[in-house]
Scaffold this motif. Structure first.
Motif, short mmCIF file in Angstrom:
data_model
loop_
_atom_site.label_atom_id
_atom_site.label_comp_id
_atom_site.label_asym_id
_atom_site.label_seq_id
_atom_site.Cartn_x
_atom_site.Cartn_y
_atom_site.Cartn_z
N GLY A 1 0.81 -1.21 0.00
CA GLY A 1 0.00 0.00 0.00
C GLY A 1 0.85 1.27 0.00
N ALA A 2 0.22 2.36 0.48
CA ALA A 2 0.86 3.68 0.40
C ALA A 2 1.35 4.13 1.76
N LEU A 3 2.45 4.88 1.72
CA LEU A 3 3.04 5.40 2.95
C LEU A 3 3.35 6.87 2.77
N VAL A 4 2.95 7.67 3.75
CA VAL A 4 3.29 9.09 3.74
C VAL A 4 4.36 9.34 4.79
N LEU A 5 5.41 10.07 4.39
CA LEU A 5 6.43 10.50 5.34
C LEU A 5 6.24 11.99 5.58
N LEU A 6 5.95 12.36 6.83
CA LEU A 6 5.86 13.78 7.16
C LEU A 6 7.25 14.23 7.56
N LEU A 7 7.84 15.14 6.79
CA LEU A 7 9.25 15.47 7.04
C LEU A 7 9.46 16.96 7.27
N PRO A 8 10.02 17.31 8.44
CA PRO A 8 10.35 18.71 8.69
C PRO A 8 11.50 19.17 7.81
N GLU A 9 11.57 20.49 7.65
CA GLU A 9 12.66 21.08 6.87
C GLU A 9 14.00 20.76 7.55
N GLY A 10 14.98 20.33 6.77
CA GLY A 10 16.31 20.10 7.29
C GLY A 10 16.50 18.78 8.02
N VAL A 11 15.50 17.90 8.01
CA VAL A 11 15.61 16.63 8.73
C VAL A 11 16.52 15.68 7.93
N ALA A 12 17.24 14.82 8.64
CA ALA A 12 18.02 13.76 7.99
C ALA A 12 17.38 12.42 8.33
N ALA A 13 17.61 11.44 7.47
CA ALA A 13 17.01 10.12 7.70
C ALA A 13 17.42 9.55 9.06
N ALA A 14 18.59 9.96 9.53
CA ALA A 14 19.08 9.42 10.81
C ALA A 14 18.42 10.06 12.03
N ASP A 15 17.73 11.22 11.83
CA ASP A 15 17.05 11.88 12.95
C ASP A 15 15.82 11.08 13.38
N PRO A 16 15.37 11.31 14.65
CA PRO A 16 14.14 10.60 15.08
C PRO A 16 12.97 10.87 14.13
N ALA A 17 12.85 12.11 13.64
CA ALA A 17 11.74 12.44 12.74
C ALA A 17 11.87 11.75 11.38
N GLY A 18 13.04 11.19 11.12
CA GLY A 18 13.25 10.50 9.85
C GLY A 18 13.18 8.99 9.98
N ALA A 19 12.68 8.51 11.13
CA ALA A 19 12.72 7.07 11.42
C ALA A 19 12.08 6.22 10.32
N MET A 20 10.89 6.62 9.87
CA MET A 20 10.21 5.80 8.86
C MET A 20 10.84 5.96 7.48
N TRP A 21 11.37 7.14 7.24
CA TRP A 21 12.14 7.38 6.00
C TRP A 21 13.30 6.39 5.94
N GLN A 22 14.00 6.30 7.07
CA GLN A 22 15.15 5.39 7.13
C GLN A 22 14.71 3.94 6.91
N ALA A 23 13.59 3.57 7.54
CA ALA A 23 13.09 2.19 7.40
C ALA A 23 12.71 1.91 5.95
N ALA A 24 12.05 2.89 5.31
CA ALA A 24 11.64 2.70 3.91
C ALA A 24 12.87 2.64 3.00
N ASP A 25 13.85 3.45 3.31
CA ASP A 25 15.10 3.43 2.55
C ASP A 25 15.77 2.06 2.64
N ALA A 26 15.84 1.54 3.86
CA ALA A 26 16.50 0.25 4.07
C ALA A 26 15.81 -0.86 3.29
N ALA A 27 14.47 -0.76 3.19
CA ALA A 27 13.71 -1.81 2.50
C ALA A 27 13.73 -1.65 0.98
N THR A 28 14.13 -0.47 0.48
CA THR A 28 14.05 -0.22 -0.96
C THR A 28 15.41 0.10 -1.58
#
Ligand code: BES
Ligand code: MN
Ligand code: ZN
Length: 506
Positions: free
Chosen positions: A26-53
């Motif tokens: 299905g679909a996943l939305v990543l809500l990302l603040p300005e200047g966030v990095a995948a390694a930041d807590p706010a980038g947790a799901m971004w990092q997970a999606a990156d790892a899987a893709t």
């Protein structure tokens, strides 16, 4: 509530809350603040999606120039790991995040997800309340008035039906959701009423819809022309007399103060409900006259507000009163030059039958004061074209005899996005509505048209704190905004719900 009334309406977006975990499809939305990095807590799901893709998300975001600016949206289709789409939505600078900007992010997500039947939104690093705001924004933007489309292909209809908010404090968000949902129900009710065509929604059928609010725990009274004639509502009934559809006044009571009752007087909300405004004998030009179906927008907002207060079980006693009429030209219609006697006893020379809203409000406001001795009264009305000339479609005009209420509403307007701008009231403007034959006339000429309309209304305010909101420019929108699809906006429901919540409960 809305669905019960009209089974053919698409149901409100279904919202669920769950602990963060990368969806397997299905679909996943990543809500990302300005200047966030995948390694930041706010980038947790971004990092997970990156790892899987295999880092497909990071590659796509950098190719798209995604920076996390407010309203920035990047969609990545079929990035791998079984996901149909990943949508990055910018939240802007972390310290500038407010419930309102969170709602807007939810609205942007809803638009990007229309082709998906269901989606998860990762609110990594956001509080439970912010996750609820995102969900509310998505729900509000996904609204659609669909009742009269019978030939639209299923493929062309929006598919989104379910959203799961992924948040660390899923339990807290889940328990905060019903109150937000209650507000959304109120907004939807207002939008439905305002969207209805004028052959379907007339004073009688609108009163019947108000009556259905009793299922939410409101007490609803309906006054007929006979009741109103007995009271002496000469101003309201003069407007209605040209129409084959009878007038109604509806009084909706929400008693939520419980044991606190008696200490505080009720709050009164009053709405102009002209279900269609032809102008009457002072008839309007044909071009754009169909817009005058939404001349009951003030009343629609009062009804939705009462539903919202009941829906979230607000700890307050509030009364919503709406004057419902249709302004038509006919052999029985009121003439320019007629003099009517209002419920207050003051006489009015009707110079222009198209200045009808103020005549309706005059009697309903007087009734509210006489009968309920309110703590304050706030009226809403699509009252004048002049307010649109003055403020455009961004701010509603606010007129008040009470600085505290005006200040509160100005601040809440900025916080909710339903913005208001204070306009003057002054003796010099009041002179413009002096009549040679009666206590006043119903128009004051072109200069300051929104102000002289407010001066007219003020003549029916008997010492109570009062606010008049001229929503002619804000009740209907010709363009989409993040949480309000074009059409009926329900302007005022959010504003007044927050006013009650922040200053007049418990
Ligand atoms: N319902 C209209 C005001 C209105 C105009 C609302 C455009 C939304 C969009 C109101 O009843 C009206 O006709 N007002 C007149 C007053 C005039 C005759 C003094 C107007 O504004 O032209
Ligand atoms: Mn009019
Ligand atoms: Zn009108």
């Amino acid at each position: 509530m809305r669905n019960g009334m009209t089974p053919e309406d698409p149901p409100m977006l279904d919202i669920a809350f769950a602990k963060p975990a990368l969806p397997k499809s299905g679909a996943l939305v990543l809500l990302l603040p300005e200047g966030v990095a995948a390694a930041d807590p706010a980038g947790a799901m971004w990092q997970a999606a990156d790892a899987a893709t295999g880092e497909a998300i990071t590659r796509a975001l950098s190719a798209a120039g995604f920076k996390g600016k407010p309203g920035q949206v990047t969609t990545i289709l079929a990035p791998g790991a079984g996901l149909s789409r990943v949508v990055a939505v910018g939240l802007g600078k972390p310290d500038a995040l407010t419930p309102h900007t969170a709602e807007e992010a939810g609205g942007h997500a809803a638009v990007a997800l229309t082709r998906e039947p269901a989606a998860a939104i990762a609110a990594s690093g956001l509080s439970a309340d912010m996750a609820v705001s995102v969900a509310l924004g998505a729900v509000l933007r996904a609204y659609r008035f669909d009742r009269y489309r019978t030939r639209e292909k299923a493929d062309d209809k929006p598919k989104l039906a379910k959203l799961t908010m992924l948040t660390d404090d899923a339990a807290a968000a889940k328990s905060a959701w019903p109150a937000a949902r209650g507000i959304a129900e109120g907004v939807f009710l207002t939008r439905d009423l305002v969207s209805e065509p004028p052959n379907v929604l007339n004073p009688v059928s609108m009163a019947e819809r108000c009556k259905k609010l009793e299922s939410l725990g409101l007490k609803v009274e309906i006054l007929t022309p006979k009741d109103m004639a007995k009271l002496g509502f000469g101003a309201l009934l003069g407007v209605a007399q040209g129409s084959a559809n009878e007038a109604r006044m509806v009084v909706m009571h929400w008693n939520g103060a419980g044991a606190r009752r008696g200490k505080a007087k009720p709050l009164c909300f009053v709405g102009k409900g002209v279900t269609f405004d032809t102008g009457g004998i002072s008839i309007k030009p044909a071009g754009g006259m169909e817009d005058m179906k939404w001349d009951m927008g003030g009343a629609g907002t009062v009804v939705g507000l009462m539903a919202a207060l009941a829906g979230r079980k607000a700890k307050v006693d509030a009364i919503g009163l709406v004057g419902l009429v249709e302004n038509m030209p006919s052999g029985t219609a009121q003439r320019p030059g007629d003099v009517v006697t209002s419920y207050s006893g003051q006489t009015i020379e009707v110079i222009n039958t198209d200045a009808e809203g103020r005549l309706v409000l005059a009697d309903v406001l007087w009734y509210a004061q006489q009968k309920y001795d309110p703590r304050f009264m706030i009226d809403l009305a699509t009252l004048t074209g002049a307010i649109i000339i003055g403020l455009g479609h961004e701010y509603a005009g606010l007129f008040s005899n009470d600085d505290e209420l005006a200040t509160q509403l100005h601040a809440i307007g900025n916080a909710t996005g339903e913005k208001v701008w204070r306009m003057p009231l002054a003796e010099a403007y009041d002179k413009q509505i002096k009549s040679d034959i009666a206590d006043m006339k119903n128009v004051g000429g072109r200069p300051g048209g929104a102000i002289t309309a407010a001066q007219f209304i003020q003549r029916f305010i008997n010492g109570k704190p009062w606010v008049h909101l001229d929503i002619a420019g804000t009740a209907w929108s010709s363009k989409d905004s993040p949480t309000v699809p074009k059409g009926a906006t329900a302007f005022g429901v959010r504003l007044l719900d927050r006013l009650v919540a922040e200053h007049y409960e418990s």
